[in-house]
Enzyme design. Structure first.
Site, PDB file in Angstrom:
ATOM      1  N   LYS A 159      -2.574   1.631   6.074  1.00  0.00           N
ATOM      2  CA  LYS A 159      -2.642   1.829   4.623  1.00  0.00           C
ATOM      3  C   LYS A 159      -3.185   3.228   4.309  1.00  0.00           C
ATOM      4  CE  LYS A 159      -5.788   0.920   1.613  1.00  0.00           C
ATOM      5  NZ  LYS A 159      -6.850   0.324   0.824  1.00  0.00           N
ATOM      6  N   ASP A 178      -1.418  -2.199  -0.329  1.00  0.00           N
ATOM      7  CA  ASP A 178      -2.780  -2.579  -0.700  1.00  0.00           C
ATOM      8  C   ASP A 178      -2.704  -3.957  -1.359  1.00  0.00           C
ATOM      9  OD1 ASP A 178      -1.750  -2.179  -3.208  1.00  0.00           O
ATOM     10  OD2 ASP A 178      -3.485  -1.081  -3.946  1.00  0.00           O
TER      11      ASP A 178
END
Ligand code: SF4
Length: 260
Positions: A159, A178
């Site tokens: 991420k 996310d």
């Protein structure tokens, strides 16, 4: 026999009314429609992307930063924390420690008071100091623009690496997943997976690569403004008639159990 009461006739089973042909035909049509429905059909994906472009035309990363290193730190701090909170902490932090060398010279405990308000500050301090040291030891103090190299930095998973590669280097190597991208991709039936790694793979297949960076920014903004976790504001959502999420709060289309 009790006086005043007339004996009841046994109830006869009502004959089943034949289904009107029109209704049967309609149902068959609906079943056929549902069977042919493909949430990943290119036309549907294009429609979703176009509506996102209309809604959020120029969105960028909400974390304030002036360098790749600042973005690495801000993204590490943003785990389980709002971007607003991180943006309150980072100006003072980067004024105090302007370079990766400044962070590398710290012990993690030294950093803890400065980032305490972002939560999980012990782990985050270890990650930030560890990432700074690794950057200096292996990459000449420069944040690499390469996924595999970024993943060697402590506290940096896909991420964070995707945020840095996309928002700083403009490289679409993957899709940021996310909490908002996770939730909304499932609501929009772009994935049925729950694991962020698998969701990213699904999105990389469904979304054209030239849209990967913008798409995640747009979905993150959508997750903050309309498609919030509890009680999404579906009545105000321009994607509404393309969305079949089971937890919609208002709908003009069938809701699917699988879409949530
Ligand atoms: S219709 Fe509701 S659940 Fe679907 S994307 Fe819009 S806000 Fe989210």
């Amino acid at each position: 026999m009790v006086r005043g009461k007339t004996p009841r006739k046994p109830l006869r089973k009502a004959a089943k009314a034949p289904k009107p042909k029109e209704v049967t035909a309609k149902r068959a049509g609906k079943t056929a429609l549902l069977k042919s429905y493909n949430p990943l059909a290119p036309a549907r994906i294009n429609d979703i992307l176009q509506r996102l472009d209309g809604l959020y035309p120029n969105v960028t990363c909400a974390l304030h930063h002036k360098s790749a290193w600042e973005l690495v730190v801000a993204t590490i701090l943003s785990a389980q924390c709002t971007d607003v909170r991180v943006n309150m902490v980072t100006p003072g932090l980067f004024a105090k420690y302007p370079t990766p060398q400044h962070f590398a010279a710290l012990e993690p405990e030294d950093l803890e008071p400065d980032i305490r308000s972002t939560g999980f500050f012990r782990n985050k301090s270890k990650s930030v100091v560890g990432a700074a040291r690794k950057l200096i030891a292996d990459f000449g103090g420069q944040v690499p623009d390469d996924m595999d190299k970024l993943l060697t930095l402590p506290g940096v998973a896909r991420k964070t690496a995707n945020v840095v590669l996309g928002s700083w280097f403009g490289k679409a190597v993957g899709v940021v997943v996310d909490t908002h991208v996770h939730r909304i991709s499932r609501r929009l039936e772009l994935t049925t997976n729950d694991d962020p790694g698998k969701i990213e793979q699904d999105l990389m297949k469904a979304i054209p690569q030239n849209k990967w960076i913008l798409f995640s920014h747009q979905i993150i903004h959508h997750g903050r403004s309309l498609c919030i976790a509890r009680k999404p504001k579906c009545v105000d959502c321009p994607l509404e008639n393309l969305c079949h999420a089971a937890d919609k709060t208002w709908s003009t289309v069938d809701m699917h159990k699988g879409a949530q």
